[in-house]
Design a protein around this motif. Structure first.
Motif, PDB file in Angstrom:
ATOM      1  N   ALA A  73     -93.681  49.342 -12.905  1.00 19.38           N
ATOM      2  CA  ALA A  73     -93.392  49.292 -14.337  1.00 19.38           C
ATOM      3  C   ALA A  73     -91.986  49.799 -14.592  1.00 19.38           C
ATOM      4  CB  ALA A  73     -94.401  50.132 -15.105  1.00 19.38           C
ATOM      5  N   ASN A  74     -91.397  49.339 -15.664  1.00 22.53           N
ATOM      6  CA  ASN A  74     -90.069  49.782 -16.086  1.00 22.53           C
ATOM      7  C   ASN A  74     -90.145  50.313 -17.504  1.00 22.53           C
ATOM      8  OD1 ASN A  74     -88.580  48.923 -13.748  1.00 22.53           O
ATOM      9  ND2 ASN A  74     -88.817  46.809 -14.488  1.00 22.53           N
ATOM     10  N   SER A  75     -89.169  51.106 -17.862  1.00 22.60           N
ATOM     11  CA  SER A  75     -89.030  51.491 -19.254  1.00 22.60           C
ATOM     12  C   SER A  75     -88.377  50.337 -20.013  1.00 22.60           C
ATOM     13  CB  SER A  75     -88.153  52.741 -19.365  1.00 22.60           C
ATOM     14  OG  SER A  75     -88.818  53.821 -18.743  1.00 22.60           O
ATOM     15  N   VAL A  76     -88.654  50.288 -21.290  1.00 22.72           N
ATOM     16  CA  VAL A  76     -88.164  49.167 -22.090  1.00 22.72           C
ATOM     17  C   VAL A  76     -87.387  49.692 -23.299  1.00 22.72           C
ATOM     18  CG1 VAL A  76     -88.834  47.180 -23.506  1.00 22.72           C
ATOM     19  CG2 VAL A  76     -90.116  47.724 -21.437  1.00 22.72           C
ATOM     20  N   CYS A  77     -86.277  49.059 -23.547  1.00 18.06           N
ATOM     21  CA  CYS A  77     -85.495  49.365 -24.749  1.00 18.06           C
ATOM     22  C   CYS A  77     -85.307  48.071 -25.523  1.00 18.06           C
ATOM     23  CB  CYS A  77     -84.143  49.931 -24.326  1.00 18.06           C
ATOM     24  SG  CYS A  77     -82.923  49.922 -25.633  1.00 18.06           S
ATOM     25  N   VAL A  78     -85.533  48.121 -26.827  1.00 19.75           N
ATOM     26  CA  VAL A  78     -85.281  46.926 -27.639  1.00 19.75           C
ATOM     27  C   VAL A  78     -84.354  47.292 -28.778  1.00 19.75           C
ATOM     28  CG1 VAL A  78     -87.517  45.898 -27.086  1.00 19.75           C
ATOM     29  CG2 VAL A  78     -87.284  47.226 -29.176  1.00 19.75           C
ATOM     30  N   THR A  79     -83.567  46.342 -29.198  1.00 29.61           N
ATOM     31  CA  THR A  79     -82.697  46.574 -30.353  1.00 29.61           C
ATOM     32  C   THR A  79     -83.251  45.794 -31.547  1.00 29.61           C
ATOM     33  OG1 THR A  79     -81.250  44.772 -29.649  1.00 29.61           O
ATOM     34  CG2 THR A  79     -80.617  46.987 -28.986  1.00 29.61           C
ATOM     35  N   PRO A  80     -82.850  46.168 -32.759  1.00 28.72           N
ATOM     36  CA  PRO A  80     -83.386  45.494 -33.944  1.00 28.72           C
ATOM     37  C   PRO A  80     -83.216  43.973 -33.835  1.00 28.72           C
ATOM     38  CG  PRO A  80     -82.056  47.384 -34.593  1.00 28.72           C
ATOM     39  CD  PRO A  80     -81.872  47.223 -33.116  1.00 28.72           C
ATOM     40  N   GLY A  81     -84.268  43.277 -34.252  1.00 22.54           N
ATOM     41  CA  GLY A  81     -84.227  41.815 -34.155  1.00 22.54           C
ATOM     42  C   GLY A  81     -85.183  41.315 -33.092  1.00 22.54           C
ATOM     43  N   TYR A  82     -85.536  42.215 -32.164  1.00 22.39           N
ATOM     44  CA  TYR A  82     -86.561  41.827 -31.198  1.00 22.39           C
ATOM     45  C   TYR A  82     -87.904  42.313 -31.724  1.00 22.39           C
ATOM     46  CZ  TYR A  82     -89.787  41.624 -27.381  1.00 22.39           C
ATOM     47  OH  TYR A  82     -90.909  41.337 -26.635  1.00 22.39           O
ATOM     48  N   ALA A  83     -88.915  41.486 -31.634  1.00 23.88           N
ATOM     49  CA  ALA A  83     -90.271  41.906 -32.004  1.00 23.88           C
ATOM     50  C   ALA A  83     -91.237  41.337 -30.977  1.00 23.88           C
ATOM     51  CB  ALA A  83     -90.616  41.401 -33.393  1.00 23.88           C
ATOM     52  N   VAL A  84     -92.210  42.137 -30.611  1.00 27.81           N
ATOM     53  CA  VAL A  84     -93.256  41.626 -29.714  1.00 27.81           C
ATOM     54  C   VAL A  84     -94.017  40.559 -30.495  1.00 27.81           C
ATOM     55  CG1 VAL A  84     -95.351  42.202 -28.460  1.00 27.81           C
ATOM     56  CG2 VAL A  84     -93.462  43.826 -28.535  1.00 27.81           C
ATOM     57  N   PRO A  85     -94.165  39.353 -29.945  1.00 27.83           N
ATOM     58  CA  PRO A  85     -94.834  38.297 -30.712  1.00 27.83           C
ATOM     59  C   PRO A  85     -96.285  38.661 -31.021  1.00 27.83           C
ATOM     60  CG  PRO A  85     -93.799  37.419 -28.712  1.00 27.83           C
ATOM     61  CD  PRO A  85     -93.741  38.905 -28.613  1.00 27.83           C
ATOM     62  N   ALA A  86     -96.701  38.321 -32.236  1.00 23.28           N
ATOM     63  CA  ALA A  86     -98.079  38.629 -32.643  1.00 23.28           C
ATOM     64  C   ALA A  86     -99.088  37.832 -31.817  1.00 23.28           C
ATOM     65  CB  ALA A  86     -98.240  38.313 -34.127  1.00 23.28           C
ATOM     66  N   TRP A  87     -98.675  36.670 -31.362  1.00 22.42           N
ATOM     67  CA  TRP A  87     -99.622  35.780 -30.687  1.00 22.42           C
ATOM     68  C   TRP A  87     -99.960  36.205 -29.255  1.00 22.42           C
ATOM     69  CZ3 TRP A  87     -96.551  34.100 -26.830  1.00 22.42           C
ATOM     70  CH2 TRP A  87     -95.183  33.948 -27.091  1.00 22.42           C
ATOM     71  N   ILE A  88     -99.418  37.336 -28.813  1.00 22.77           N
ATOM     72  CA  ILE A  88     -99.839  37.806 -27.475  1.00 22.77           C
ATOM     73  C   ILE A  88    -101.010  38.782 -27.588  1.00 22.77           C
ATOM     74  CG2 ILE A  88     -97.481  37.582 -26.564  1.00 22.77           C
ATOM     75  CD1 ILE A  88     -97.714  40.776 -26.413  1.00 22.77           C
ATOM     76  N   GLN A  89    -101.304  39.220 -28.808  1.00 22.11           N
ATOM     77  CA  GLN A  89    -102.401  40.167 -29.002  1.00 22.11           C
ATOM     78  C   GLN A  89    -103.718  39.408 -29.160  1.00 22.11           C
ATOM     79  OE1 GLN A  89    -101.640  43.140 -28.616  1.00 22.11           O
ATOM     80  NE2 GLN A  89     -99.441  43.211 -29.050  1.00 22.11           N
ATOM     81  N   PRO A  90    -104.817  39.954 -28.622  1.00 20.32           N
ATOM     82  CA  PRO A  90    -106.109  39.286 -28.825  1.00 20.32           C
ATOM     83  C   PRO A  90    -106.395  39.107 -30.310  1.00 20.32           C
ATOM     84  CG  PRO A  90    -106.308  41.050 -27.212  1.00 20.32           C
ATOM     85  CD  PRO A  90    -104.931  41.165 -27.807  1.00 20.32           C
ATOM     86  N   ASP A  91    -106.837  37.912 -30.652  1.00 17.50           N
ATOM     87  CA  ASP A  91    -107.112  37.564 -32.043  1.00 17.50           C
ATOM     88  C   ASP A  91    -108.620  37.353 -32.177  1.00 17.50           C
ATOM     89  OD1 ASP A  91    -107.490  36.324 -34.467  1.00 17.50           O
ATOM     90  OD2 ASP A  91    -105.906  34.832 -34.215  1.00 17.50           O
ATOM     91  N   ALA A  92    -109.234  38.143 -33.059  1.00 17.36           N
ATOM     92  CA  ALA A  92    -110.696  38.065 -33.209  1.00 17.36           C
ATOM     93  C   ALA A  92    -111.129  36.665 -33.648  1.00 17.36           C
ATOM     94  CB  ALA A  92    -111.155  39.099 -34.215  1.00 17.36           C
ATOM     95  N   GLU A  93    -110.239  35.960 -34.316  1.00 12.82           N
ATOM     96  CA  GLU A  93    -110.611  34.621 -34.788  1.00 12.82           C
ATOM     97  C   GLU A  93    -110.551  33.575 -33.672  1.00 12.82           C
ATOM     98  OE1 GLU A  93    -108.660  33.113 -38.226  1.00 12.82           O
ATOM     99  OE2 GLU A  93    -108.702  35.027 -39.271  1.00 12.82           O
ATOM    100  N   ALA A  94    -109.790  33.864 -32.636  1.00 12.12           N
ATOM    101  CA  ALA A  94    -109.605  32.860 -31.573  1.00 12.12           C
ATOM    102  C   ALA A  94    -110.790  32.886 -30.613  1.00 12.12           C
ATOM    103  CB  ALA A  94    -108.314  33.141 -30.820  1.00 12.12           C
ATOM    104  N   ARG A  95    -111.321  31.724 -30.366  1.00  8.49           N
ATOM    105  CA  ARG A  95    -112.433  31.644 -29.422  1.00  8.49           C
ATOM    106  C   ARG A  95    -111.875  31.768 -28.007  1.00  8.49           C
ATOM    107  NH1 ARG A  95    -113.287  27.718 -33.406  1.00  8.49           N
ATOM    108  NH2 ARG A  95    -115.249  27.923 -34.499  1.00  8.49           N
TER     109      ARG A  95
END
Lengths: 309, 379
Positions: free
Chosen positions: B114-136
């Motif tokens: 594993a590595n440490s992670v640094c992000v600058t403003p403008g980067y966002a973790v995409p919402a679609w990588i998180q489990p979605d209760a609605e998705a089968r």
């Protein structure tokens, strides 16, 4: 007075039974789930939810059966689909330009005396393009109907008789969502607008869209590019005066007033009926009236507010 | 230097240890203010260095010690919208250790740790990588097949889309380093979500993992034969795969991208969709200098392909991080692929050669390969 009820998505918030009870219909309900395509027979949940007899018209299955028995019609349908797709692609090219022109003008700035008329003219161009496209799609379908006369074909005859018989067993029709193009094609192929012209109708999601006079499809955040709302084709026209927008929370960005305003101005005099999941509204006397909470519209000045007649 | 650190440094002569600790617990590390990033380390050390994976920057950069304290700092200017992975190199008592940033809870895993992670403003973790209760959730199966081409048995994990119908046929995507895509790029969850949202057509995905990727993925004839002549027929026999090249895709990252392009080139017209992420497309314009000996066969293949580019697929998605050493190779490949008449999308990201960069491109890449009926389905 004939009642037509438009509902928002039922998947996570099923409210159909409340709407049915609220309108006060009795007896069995004929269901069309052709928008679910191969899954159209999976209506156990729907049946349990309604707690009454449900007669599944199985239009998707019937269509497949017709195409198997009538390869000539199948080829004609396939060719028409291709023609419609190509015509829609041409519309998209023009639509991109028309919407980009509006965006460019908006960011261009300048004195209102010059800019405002230019914006209005660009909006008119966009509205004319939409009108032209709907008319063109209707024309393609009409020409096809005149040439192939599906209702007169032997392959359809037994199904049309069966559908007619089922229609007499109930006074209520329920049209589920799914793929709006598939659903519309099946509704038209089997003449559902004629056979069920007097039934009380409950329709949700794509089902609601097909009942309107103009079907608009949308997603503001596609994987690529900008998601321009597109007029698809005329619907069955059971419900006049509105554009049905189910799933709008997930698909339409309302974070900027100009986006919302464009919805209003682009489609007027039709009113946008943005349906929250589980919401419902009744159409009668030429007017759509919200019955539950969560039926919204987009206003002239770019707000999202409750739909009132 | 970030404003927060500058404020602290203005009191450097009177700073107490509790004040430094309070500062660190408030700010953590790195401190990101716009595009200015200050990395911090607090502890005994004779030297501290930032080890990052940004190509074109000096990969080891020394921290500065704050007066007589044990606080070390380093400030970098990093463009907005960036995501970078890094480690700290700590030198103490004649020993050097490479560690994750102890003040930064944000980490990214990969097959090596594993590595440490640094992000600058403008980067966002995409919402679609998180489990979605609605998705089968999709289904999962595994099978093994004997490979004559590679010698020995190969294991394949298969993703089956939710509500798969026996009467319908589906596009197929073969993912090299498949297990890594699942573990480090959340690919099953991503597939569930994107299929649920109709952004990607329901498809069958075969996740393959090579026991010797450095050889087998490096433009290896045997591996491509395995893919084209053994794996594909086995998958077609077991699953309802739709006919036609437009319904068969290959994907991979780094050498996996090379394996994808090579297999498609080896069997033109068989795989119509390619998803090439940060491909190790080594080439030379003169001579035979390669960064690593395993790239020798890649060099031969890419040089040959550059000489005689051909339309090996119909639609290709190419992505690469701008902080990768491979950005040059990928930028060079793009116009060559395009010139052959293939529909090519090329996307650059302010990220490096890592799994989260590859994860973040899945929505666009999969949506380009197998677009779903996004505008048409309203359930």
């Amino acid at each position: 007075m004939r009642r037509i009820v438009l509902l928002g998505s039922q998947r996570l918030q099923p409210t159909l039974v409340q709407a049915v009870e609220s309108v006060g219909v009795t007896g069995p309900i004929v269901a069309i789930t052709a928008g679910w395509e191969e899954r159209e027979d999976e209506i156990d949940e729907l049946r349990d939810h309604l707690g009454r007899r449900v007669l599944n018209l199985r239009l998707h299955h019937r269509g497949e059966e017709v195409f198997e028995k009538d390869p000539e019609l199948f080829r004609a349908v396939r060719d028409r689909r291709q023609t419609l797709r190509e015509a829609h692609d041409l519309y998209r090219i023009r639509l991109d330009r028309a919407i980009q022109a509006l965006r460019d003008l908006r960011t261009h700035g300048g004195p209102h005396a010059l800019l405002d008329p230019a914006m209005l003219a660009a909006l008119d161009d966009l509205r004319r393009l939409d009108d032209w496209h709907v008319a063109r799609m209707a024309e393609i379908v009409r020409e096809w109907d005149e040439r192939w006369r599906p209702s007169e074909r032997a392959s359809l005859a037994p199904h049309l008789r069966a559908i007619e018989a089922i229609s007499r067993e109930a006074e209520t029709l329920a049209v589920a969502g799914g793929n709006v193009a598939v659903l519309l094609n099946r509704l038209r192929l089997f003449g559902i607008d004629r056979t069920f012209s007097r039934h009380t109708v409950f329709a949700w999601s794509a089902g609601a869209m097909t009942l309107t006079e103009r079907i608009v499809v949308y997603h503001d955040d596609p994987p690529f590019g900008r998601g321009n709302p597109e007029v698809l084709r005329p619907g069955l026209g059971f419900v006049g005066g509105v554009v049905a927008l189910p799933h709008w929370h997930r698909r339409i960005r309302t974070d900027h007033v100009n986006r919302v305003r464009l919805w209003h101005h682009r489609f007027r005099p039709l009113r946008c009926a943005a349906l929250d999941d589980g919401s419902w509204a009744v159409f009668g006397d030429g007017v759509l009236r919200a019955v539950s909470n969560g039926v919204r519209t987009f206003t002239e000045d770019g707000r999202v507010e409750d739909l009132v007649p | 230097m970030t404003l927060a650190l500058r404020n602290l440094l203005s009191r450097r002569d009177t700073l107490t240890d509790p004040e430094v600790r309070r500062f660190l617990s408030e700010h953590g590390s790195p401190i990101v203010e716009g595009g200015t990033v200050t990395f911090l380390f607090y502890g005994r050390a004779t030297a501290v260095r930032l080890r990052h994976f940004i190509f074109a920057l000096q990969s080891s950069q020394a921290f500065e010690r704050l007066g007589g304290t044990e606080l070390w700092h380093l400030t970098l200017e990093v463009p907005l919208g960036s995501r970078i992975e890094y480690k700290l190199e700590i030198e103490l008592d004649g020993r050097t250790v490479l560690v994750r940033d102890p003040l930064n809870p944000r980490i990214a895993h990969d097959p090596y740790g594993a590595n440490s992670v640094c992000v600058t403003p403008g980067y966002a973790v995409p919402a679609w990588i998180q489990p979605d209760a609605e998705a089968r959730p999709g289904g999962s199966e595994s099978f093994s097949l004997q490979s004559a081409a590679l010698g020995g048995e190969r294991h394949v994990d298969v993703y089956l889309p939710a509500r798969m119908r026996p009467t319908r046929r589906y596009p197929l995507l073969v993912a090299f380093d498949g297990r890594d895509y699942v573990h480090f790029a959340s690919m099953r969850t991503v597939l569930d979500n994107l299929i649920h949202r109709d952004e990607v057509e329901p498809c069958i995905v075969a996740f393959c993992q090579s026991p010797d990727r450095m050889r087998e993925y490096a433009a290896c004839e045997e591996h491509s034969r395995f893919v084209g002549e053994e794996l594909l027929p086995a998958l077609e026999a077991k699953y309802p795969i739709r006919e036609g090249a437009a319904n068969r895709g290959l994907m991979g990252a780094s050498l996996g991208a090379v394996a994808s392009l090579h297999a498609a080139w080896r069997f033109p017209g068989r795989f119509g969709r390619l998803f090439l992420q940060s491909g190790s497309f080594a080439f030379t314009d003169i001579g035979r200098h390669v960064k690593h000996p395993v790239l020798e066969p890649v060099l031969d293949f890419v040089n040959r392909y550059r000489e005689e580019p051909s339309k090996v697929a119909e639609r290709v998605y190419v992505s690469c991080g701008v902080y990768e050493g491979l950005i040059y190779e990928n930028r060079s490949l793009y116009p060559i692929l395009q010139k052959t008449g293939m529909e090519v999308k090329f996307v650059e990201a302010r990220d490096g050669h890592n799994w989260e960069n590859w994860r973040d491109r899945l929505r666009q890449g999969l949506g380009w390969l197998f677009p779903g009926p996004l505008n048409l389905v309203y359930e």
